[in-house]
Design a protein around this motif. Structure first.
Motif, PDB file in Angstrom:
ATOM      1  N   UNK A 159       0.824  -1.204   0.000  1.00 42.10           N
ATOM      2  CA  UNK A 159       0.000   0.000   0.000  1.00 42.10           C
ATOM      3  C   UNK A 159       0.863   1.261   0.000  1.00 42.10           C
ATOM      4  N   UNK A 160       2.018   1.203   0.636  1.00 40.16           N
ATOM      5  CA  UNK A 160       2.944   2.341   0.611  1.00 40.16           C
ATOM      6  C   UNK A 160       3.547   2.519  -0.776  1.00 40.16           C
ATOM      7  N   UNK A 161       3.773   1.429  -1.461  1.00 41.91           N
ATOM      8  CA  UNK A 161       4.313   1.488  -2.824  1.00 41.91           C
ATOM      9  C   UNK A 161       3.258   1.922  -3.840  1.00 41.91           C
ATOM     10  N   UNK A 162       1.986   1.706  -3.525  1.00 43.63           N
ATOM     11  CA  UNK A 162       0.898   1.991  -4.459  1.00 43.63           C
ATOM     12  C   UNK A 162      -0.126   2.911  -3.790  1.00 43.63           C
ATOM     13  N   UNK A 163       0.179   4.197  -3.689  1.00 46.71           N
ATOM     14  CA  UNK A 163      -0.716   5.134  -3.002  1.00 46.71           C
ATOM     15  C   UNK A 163      -2.112   5.211  -3.610  1.00 46.71           C
ATOM     16  N   UNK A 164      -2.229   4.939  -4.914  1.00 47.50           N
ATOM     17  CA  UNK A 164      -3.559   4.961  -5.534  1.00 47.50           C
ATOM     18  C   UNK A 164      -4.442   3.847  -4.981  1.00 47.50           C
ATOM     19  N   UNK A 165      -3.862   2.673  -4.764  1.00 49.41           N
ATOM     20  CA  UNK A 165      -4.614   1.555  -4.177  1.00 49.41           C
ATOM     21  C   UNK A 165      -4.976   1.889  -2.731  1.00 49.41           C
ATOM     22  N   UNK A 166      -4.023   2.460  -2.005  1.00 49.29           N
ATOM     23  CA  UNK A 166      -4.265   2.822  -0.609  1.00 49.29           C
ATOM     24  C   UNK A 166      -5.420   3.826  -0.503  1.00 49.29           C
ATOM     25  N   UNK A 167      -5.421   4.835  -1.393  1.00 46.36           N
ATOM     26  CA  UNK A 167      -6.476   5.849  -1.383  1.00 46.36           C
ATOM     27  C   UNK A 167      -7.834   5.237  -1.698  1.00 46.36           C
ATOM     28  N   UNK A 168      -7.862   4.361  -2.690  1.00 49.94           N
ATOM     29  CA  UNK A 168      -9.127   3.727  -3.078  1.00 49.94           C
ATOM     30  C   UNK A 168      -9.668   2.850  -1.953  1.00 49.94           C
ATOM     31  N   UNK A 169      -8.779   2.134  -1.273  1.00 53.46           N
ATOM     32  CA  UNK A 169      -9.206   1.290  -0.155  1.00 53.46           C
ATOM     33  C   UNK A 169      -9.744   2.152   0.978  1.00 53.46           C
ATOM     34  N   UNK A 170      -9.056   3.240   1.277  1.00 53.85           N
ATOM     35  CA  UNK A 170      -9.506   4.140   2.345  1.00 53.85           C
ATOM     36  C   UNK A 170     -10.881   4.722   2.023  1.00 53.85           C
ATOM     37  N   UNK A 171     -11.094   5.082   0.784  1.00 55.64           N
ATOM     38  CA  UNK A 171     -12.392   5.646   0.383  1.00 55.64           C
ATOM     39  C   UNK A 171     -13.517   4.636   0.594  1.00 55.64           C
ATOM     40  N   UNK A 172     -13.251   3.360   0.272  1.00 55.34           N
ATOM     41  CA  UNK A 172     -14.269   2.339   0.487  1.00 55.34           C
ATOM     42  C   UNK A 172     -14.583   2.186   1.971  1.00 55.34           C
ATOM     43  N   UNK A 173     -13.536   2.181   2.803  1.00 58.08           N
ATOM     44  CA  UNK A 173     -13.717   1.990   4.240  1.00 58.08           C
ATOM     45  C   UNK A 173     -14.455   3.171   4.870  1.00 58.08           C
ATOM     46  N   UNK A 174     -14.081   4.388   4.467  1.00 56.84           N
ATOM     47  CA  UNK A 174     -14.743   5.584   5.018  1.00 56.84           C
ATOM     48  C   UNK A 174     -16.193   5.672   4.566  1.00 56.84           C
ATOM     49  N   UNK A 175     -16.443   5.293   3.323  1.00 53.97           N
ATOM     50  CA  UNK A 175     -17.819   5.323   2.815  1.00 53.97           C
ATOM     51  C   UNK A 175     -18.692   4.310   3.550  1.00 53.97           C
ATOM     52  N   UNK A 176     -18.099   3.205   3.965  1.00 53.08           N
ATOM     53  CA  UNK A 176     -18.875   2.194   4.686  1.00 53.08           C
ATOM     54  C   UNK A 176     -19.296   2.708   6.058  1.00 53.08           C
ATOM     55  N   UNK A 177     -18.382   3.465   6.700  1.00 51.25           N
ATOM     56  CA  UNK A 177     -18.735   4.068   7.987  1.00 51.25           C
ATOM     57  C   UNK A 177     -18.146   3.346   9.174  1.00 51.25           C
ATOM     58  N   UNK A 178     -18.968   2.855  10.095  1.00 50.17           N
ATOM     59  CA  UNK A 178     -18.470   2.239  11.337  1.00 50.17           C
ATOM     60  C   UNK A 178     -17.685   0.961  11.067  1.00 50.17           C
ATOM     61  N   UNK A 179     -16.996   0.504  12.111  1.00 49.36           N
ATOM     62  CA  UNK A 179     -16.226  -0.730  11.962  1.00 49.36           C
ATOM     63  C   UNK A 179     -17.145  -1.866  11.533  1.00 49.36           C
ATOM     64  N   UNK A 180     -16.826  -2.554  10.452  1.00 53.77           N
ATOM     65  CA  UNK A 180     -17.692  -3.631   9.956  1.00 53.77           C
ATOM     66  C   UNK A 180     -17.692  -4.843  10.879  1.00 53.77           C
ATOM     67  N   UNK A 181     -18.805  -5.539  10.899  1.00 54.56           N
ATOM     68  CA  UNK A 181     -18.898  -6.797  11.640  1.00 54.56           C
ATOM     69  C   UNK A 181     -18.186  -7.901  10.847  1.00 54.56           C
ATOM     70  N   UNK A 182     -18.106  -9.079  11.433  1.00 57.44           N
ATOM     71  CA  UNK A 182     -17.486 -10.221  10.757  1.00 57.44           C
ATOM     72  C   UNK A 182     -18.175 -10.517   9.430  1.00 57.44           C
ATOM     73  N   UNK A 183     -19.499 -10.552   9.437  1.00 51.73           N
ATOM     74  CA  UNK A 183     -20.242 -10.861   8.212  1.00 51.73           C
ATOM     75  C   UNK A 183     -20.088  -9.754   7.174  1.00 51.73           C
ATOM     76  N   UNK A 184     -20.032  -8.504   7.618  1.00 50.18           N
ATOM     77  CA  UNK A 184     -19.839  -7.394   6.683  1.00 50.18           C
ATOM     78  C   UNK A 184     -18.432  -7.407   6.090  1.00 50.18           C
ATOM     79  N   UNK A 185     -17.450  -7.804   6.885  1.00 48.43           N
ATOM     80  CA  UNK A 185     -16.084  -7.931   6.370  1.00 48.43           C
ATOM     81  C   UNK A 185     -16.026  -8.954   5.235  1.00 48.43           C
ATOM     82  N   UNK A 186     -16.830  -9.987   5.343  1.00 44.70           N
ATOM     83  CA  UNK A 186     -16.830 -11.046   4.328  1.00 44.70           C
ATOM     84  C   UNK A 186     -17.580 -10.642   3.065  1.00 44.70           C
ATOM     85  N   UNK A 187     -18.650  -9.820   3.231  1.00 47.68           N
ATOM     86  CA  UNK A 187     -19.567  -9.623   2.096  1.00 47.68           C
ATOM     87  C   UNK A 187     -19.698  -8.204   1.568  1.00 47.68           C
TER      88      UNK A 187
END
Length: 552
Positions: free
Chosen positions: A351-379
């Motif tokens: 992720x440090x080598x590929x800042x574009x991937x890191x940014x895209x992953x962060x955007x997905x996590x922030x858009x999701x909101x609160x810490x995901x549950x086990x089932x949400x992490x899977x799906x």
């Protein structure tokens, strides 16, 4: 009466007896040597007659074959892949002291192999010696029916229901790291700090398996230096291996008893075994005392320590001896410390080598909101899932292994290979005693299997139906990967590890930005801990210093 004449020669009788005894011992030794040689010759002839003779690289050393080339290479997987391109997806490599190994790179051959692992294909003698020395005769060491029994006894602790209840433990560990890093950043003048992340990932994994598996907090994230953490860390602080260690280790594939020679690394393995034994014994005694007081029967059925205590009972259907119980605990401690922490470290590097991937992953996590549950992490977090599996593809914690055929077998191939005699064959015969090698890292990165972008870090391949295509779909393993192997010895803690991986990565990426300290082109090499680990070139130990700042 007749007189007898006796002539006494001083010392003659004892000298004669000593000479006769020496000659007798010499003859016995010669007889055993001749018998040993005869048996070896017969076995070699039988192996040659019953094994399909394949092409392969020439021997580069009379003693080592090509084993030293592989051991000293910075990327043995590339060597395996190059040989597969030159000699076919199944080929032979010369090994130590005239031995030969068969390398499988063909998906159908590998699927056949894994389906018969633990019965037809078993641990090689060197692997057995090393595993027993480090963790004892547990599920990692056992074969056949013994392995099936031990694995079945542990399986409930790694069910979806059990892992679902442990997700909070994963979050507790990573939030301790977040708190510590926040404190460092608050005292930073320029808003960023350089953090050696590998050590933190080690301690996340160790504390997590301690709490989740044994209801014990090692406290490594709080700065405590328990004996087991100190020994684990010592392996990482001494990644360089002496020429003598390498020499003995390579010869040990022919003479496993050599692993008992007290080299520095062997002493470390023994010390770790003893230290883990002391810790496990204390945990087991405490858990037995607390069993009836603090643990409901339903919870006991799902916890690792509860299942082990249950299996100790003489009436237990899946009874385990005390030696086996202690070995399972050692295995889980080692796995908890090593494998997930290695994957997490590689994730932060990529992720440090590929800042574009890191940014895209962060955007997905922030858009999701609160810490995901086990089932949400899977799906519900597809890009997080894609990043995690791309790390697992490129950087399997265990890069390769060797097994021995316990009986003759015929292995089918997905496409014909050319034998040493020039004939084409779509299956190969394997004689009892043959050594089989599979390089998980080479298969996971193979251009022939994964296509022209196989070496690239490309999470997007996991997001479309045609992202995994061609021969990759023929690989039978978790998500077409060999990272967790396959068959009856598939990694028991696979789902546990993936859930922990996703939890830790989601919290860290959502809250922090990671960069290579010296720029995105920083070179990373492989160092030797208990397992191969990443290290920034030029760093001591297994250092991976990253520049970290808070995401705002």
């Amino acid at each position: 009466m007749k007189a007898s004449l006796t002539i006494a020669i001083p010392g003659s009788s004892s000298s004669l007896w000593t000479t006769m005894r020496s000659v007798g011992a010499f003859n016995i030794a010669c007889s055993f040597a001749a018998l040993w040689t005869f048996v070896k010759v017969i076995r070699a002839l039988r192996w040659r007659l019953r094994t399909t003779q394949l092409r392969g690289p020439p021997r580069t050393s009379f003693i080592y074959g090509v084993s030293n080339d592989l051991a000293s290479s910075k990327d043995s997987a590339t060597m395996y892949e190059h040989w597969a391109q030159e000699y076919g997806a199944v080929y032979m490599i010369p090994s130590v002291l005239g031995k030969t190994r068969i390398v499988l790179s063909d998906p159908r051959a590998i699927a056949h192999f894994y389906a018969r692992e633990s019965w037809t294909y078993v641990q090689a003698p060197l692997s057995l010696a090393l595993i027993e020395n480090l963790v004892g005769r547990g599920v990692l060491w056992s074969q056949g029916e013994s392995h099936r029994r031990q694995r079945k006894a542990l399986t409930p602790a790694f069910s979806n229901a059990a892992i679902r209840t442990l997700t909070s433990v994963f979050y507790d560990s990573v939030y301790k790291v977040k708190s510590a890093w926040d404190t460092d950043l608050e005292s930073s003048k320029d808003g960023n700090v350089v953090i050696e992340v590998q050590n933190w990932m080690n301690h996340i994994s160790l504390d997590t398996i301690g709490i989740a598996g044994f209801s014990h907090d090692f406290g490594s994230l709080d700065g405590k230096h328990a004996s087991v953490t100190e020994v684990f860390d010592t392996f990482g602080k001494n990644p360089q291996v002496s020429a003598l260690n390498d020499f003995l280790f390579l010869l040990a594939s022919a003479f496993p008893i050599l692993v008992k020679i007290p080299t520095k690394r062997a002493k470390l393995r023994t010390k770790l075994n003893v230290t883990m034994g002391e810790i496990c014994n204390d945990l087991l005694l405490r858990s037995r005392r607390e069993k009836d007081v603090n643990m409901k029967e339903a919870e006991e059925e799902k916890s690792i320590i509860g299942l082990l205590i249950k299996a100790e009972g003489q009436e237990a259907e899946l009874h385990m001896s005390e030696e086996e119980v202690m070995a399972q605990m050692r295995v889980l401690l080692v796995a908890g410390y090593e494998t997930t922490s290695i994957s997490l470290t590689w994730a932060l590097i990529e992720l440090s080598r590929h800042p574009d991937v890191q940014t895209r992953l962060r955007e997905e996590l922030l858009a999701f909101g609160p810490d995901p549950t086990y089932d949400q992490l899977k799906a519900n977090l597809p890009y997080l899932d894609a990043v995690v599996h791309e790390i697992l593809r490129l950087h399997p914690a265990v890069p390769e292994f060797t097994r021995r055929a316990r009986e003759d077998d015929v292995i089918p191939l997905s496409e014909p290979v050319c034998t040493k005699s020039g004939k084409m064959t779509d299956s190969i015969s394997i004689a009892k005693g043959s050594l089989i090698v599979i390089s998980m890292r080479a298969i996971n990165r193979s251009l022939a299997i994964w296509g022209p972008d196989a070496k690239e870090f490309k999470p997007d391949r996991w997001l479309t139906e045609d992202g995994i295509s061609g021969k990759a779909k023929e690989v039978q393993g978790h998500r077409h990967l060999l990272t967790f192997v396959d068959g009856p010895r598939t990694c028991l803690g696979k789902d546990f590890a993936i859930a922990e991986f996703k939890v830790v990565l989601s919290v860290l990426v959502k809250n922090f930005v990671f960069e290579m300290r010296d720029g995105p082109d920083t070179e990373v090499e492989i160092a030797r801990g208990l397992l191969p680990r990443p290290r920034v070139v030029g760093e001591d130990s297994i250092g991976v210093p990253l520049r970290v700042r808070r995401y705002e």
